[in-house]
Design a protein around this motif. Structure first.
Motif, short mmCIF file in Angstrom:
data_model
loop_
_atom_site.label_atom_id
_atom_site.label_comp_id
_atom_site.label_asym_id
_atom_site.label_seq_id
_atom_site.Cartn_x
_atom_site.Cartn_y
_atom_site.Cartn_z
N LEU A 100 56.64 35.73 -5.87
CA LEU A 100 56.94 35.63 -4.45
C LEU A 100 56.26 36.74 -3.66
O LEU A 100 55.78 36.52 -2.54
N ALA A 101 56.22 37.95 -4.24
CA ALA A 101 55.62 39.08 -3.54
C ALA A 101 54.15 38.82 -3.22
O ALA A 101 53.66 39.20 -2.15
N ASP A 102 53.43 38.18 -4.13
CA ASP A 102 52.01 37.86 -3.88
C ASP A 102 51.88 36.87 -2.74
O ASP A 102 51.00 37.00 -1.88
N ARG A 103 52.75 35.88 -2.70
CA ARG A 103 52.70 34.89 -1.62
C ARG A 103 53.10 35.54 -0.30
O ARG A 103 52.54 35.23 0.76
N ARG A 104 54.06 36.44 -0.37
CA ARG A 104 54.50 37.15 0.84
C ARG A 104 53.37 38.00 1.40
O ARG A 104 53.10 37.97 2.61
N ARG A 105 52.69 38.74 0.54
CA ARG A 105 51.61 39.61 0.99
C ARG A 105 50.38 38.82 1.44
O ARG A 105 49.57 39.32 2.23
N ALA A 106 50.26 37.60 0.93
CA ALA A 106 49.14 36.76 1.34
C ALA A 106 49.36 36.12 2.71
O ALA A 106 48.47 35.44 3.23
N GLY A 107 50.55 36.34 3.27
CA GLY A 107 50.80 35.86 4.62
C GLY A 107 51.46 34.50 4.71
O GLY A 107 51.56 33.93 5.81
N GLU A 108 51.94 33.95 3.57
CA GLU A 108 52.63 32.67 3.64
C GLU A 108 53.94 32.82 4.43
O GLU A 108 54.52 33.91 4.50
N ASP A 109 54.39 31.74 5.00
CA ASP A 109 55.63 31.71 5.75
C ASP A 109 56.79 31.48 4.79
O ASP A 109 56.96 30.39 4.25
N GLY A 110 57.60 32.51 4.57
CA GLY A 110 58.71 32.41 3.62
C GLY A 110 59.74 31.38 4.02
O GLY A 110 60.32 30.71 3.17
N ARG A 111 59.95 31.22 5.33
CA ARG A 111 60.93 30.23 5.77
C ARG A 111 60.46 28.81 5.46
O ARG A 111 61.28 27.94 5.15
N SER A 112 59.15 28.60 5.50
CA SER A 112 58.62 27.28 5.14
C SER A 112 58.78 27.02 3.65
O SER A 112 59.11 25.91 3.23
N VAL A 113 58.54 28.06 2.85
CA VAL A 113 58.74 27.94 1.40
C VAL A 113 60.20 27.61 1.11
O VAL A 113 60.51 26.72 0.31
N ALA A 114 61.12 28.31 1.79
CA ALA A 114 62.54 28.06 1.58
C ALA A 114 62.91 26.64 2.00
O ALA A 114 63.72 25.98 1.33
N ALA A 115 62.33 26.17 3.08
CA ALA A 115 62.63 24.81 3.54
C ALA A 115 62.20 23.77 2.52
O ALA A 115 62.90 22.78 2.27
N GLU A 116 61.04 23.97 1.90
CA GLU A 116 60.56 23.03 0.88
C GLU A 116 61.45 23.07 -0.35
O GLU A 116 61.73 22.03 -0.97
N LEU A 117 61.91 24.25 -0.71
CA LEU A 117 62.80 24.35 -1.86
C LEU A 117 64.14 23.68 -1.56
O LEU A 117 64.72 23.02 -2.44
N ARG A 118 64.63 23.84 -0.37
CA ARG A 118 65.88 23.17 -0.01
C ARG A 118 65.71 21.65 -0.08
O ARG A 118 66.64 20.93 -0.49
N ALA A 119 64.54 21.16 0.31
CA ALA A 119 64.29 19.72 0.29
C ALA A 119 64.22 19.19 -1.14
O ALA A 119 64.36 17.99 -1.37
N ALA A 120 64.01 20.09 -2.10
CA ALA A 120 63.84 19.67 -3.50
C ALA A 120 65.12 19.78 -4.31
O ALA A 120 65.08 19.72 -5.54
#
Length: 281
Positions: A245-265
């Protein structure tokens, strides 16, 4: 009030599987206006890395999860020792000097954690020393406790059958306490009312319910959720270098979007890492 917790070990970075588990716990508490706790399980010897705890906090903030920090396991050692002493005074613990190789070679059956301990040291009664583990005399413990039940929110009432684990280690040679003992005591101390964790830990709950009875601890409900899996069906794992997660966070990904996709799954069958990644691209 519903209280849940996320309890990672700082022996490697968090990955999507951890994010999924944290979201389940966070949202389960939020649904009832409850509280979501972060507990760092940092008693894994030299593998525990203090600096990772701050990374975990940054990851949860990135996912937009509000939490309260509670006491890490490294500051709870005396509580674990006191509980082990209580079980010893009840005649339910015995010292064991067997190595893993010796257990594997002598075992005649396999349990949820691997080869079942054949009771070698229970029969020969070694003199306690520094280099011993302490095992629960499961037969005596089960006889003392009598019938026990526990409830999983997704699968209903369960009859506790901890004997499937055999004489589990509760006090380790290489760490102050086993997962079974430490997690059970911690959840009680933190006032956790709903224990959320992956379905891979479902059977461990049988042991935890027994320990709650023996130690006079409150009994929560459990919520065992599905786990994220690799494309080959294996659970995501730090040891296989699952994307951090830290790599994705530092790469500038939107954590809230990641969380939304996980919730959908959120569903009961396995969830593929490749599916989640593909949804993000």
């Amino acid at each position: 009030m519903t209280v849940t917790r996320f309890a990672p070990s700082p022996n490697g970075p968090l990955h999507l599987g951890h994010a999924f588990s944290a979201i389940v716990a966070h949202d389960r508490a939020a649904r009832d206006g409850g509280e979501f706790l972060l507990r760092i399980e940092d008693i894994d010897g030299v593998r525990s890395r203090d600096e990772l705890a701050d990374e975990f906090r940054a990851d949860l903030a990135w996912l937009d999860l509000e939490y309260r920090d509670v006491t890490p396991q490294s500051q709870r050692i005396e509580r674990y020792r006191s509980a082990a002493d209580d079980l010893l005074a009840m005649g339910l613990l015995y010292p064991c000097t067997c190595t893993r190789a010796e257990v594997a070679s002598a075992a005649v059956a396999v349990g949820p954690d691997g080869p079942l301990y054949p009771g070698t040291c229970l029969r020969r009664g070694p003199t306690p020393g520094l280099d011993v583990a302490w095992r629960l005399d499961m037969e005596q413990a089960v006889d003392l406790a009598g019938p026990l039940e526990w409830t999983d929110e997704r699968r209903g009432a369960q009859r506790a059958t901890p004997a499937m684990f055999g004489d589990v280690v509760l006090w380790r040679k290489d760490a102050p306490a086993s997962y079974h003992l430490a997690a059970t005591l911690d959840d009680a101390a933190d006032g956790v009312t709903c224990v959320t964790r992956g379905i891979d830990l479902f059977r461990a709950t049988h042991v935890h319910r027994l320990l709650q009875h023996l130690l006079g601890l409150p009994v929560p409900v459990w919520h065992h959720h599905a786990v994220l899996v690799e494309a080959d069906g294996r659970k995501l794992a730090k040891r296989r270098d699952a994307p951090a997660l830290a790599d994705r966070r530092r790469a500038g990904e939107d954590g809230r979007s990641v969380a939304a996709e996980l919730r959908a799954a959120l569903f009961d069958t396995g969830i593929s890492l490749s599916d989640i990644i593909n949804q993000q691209t």
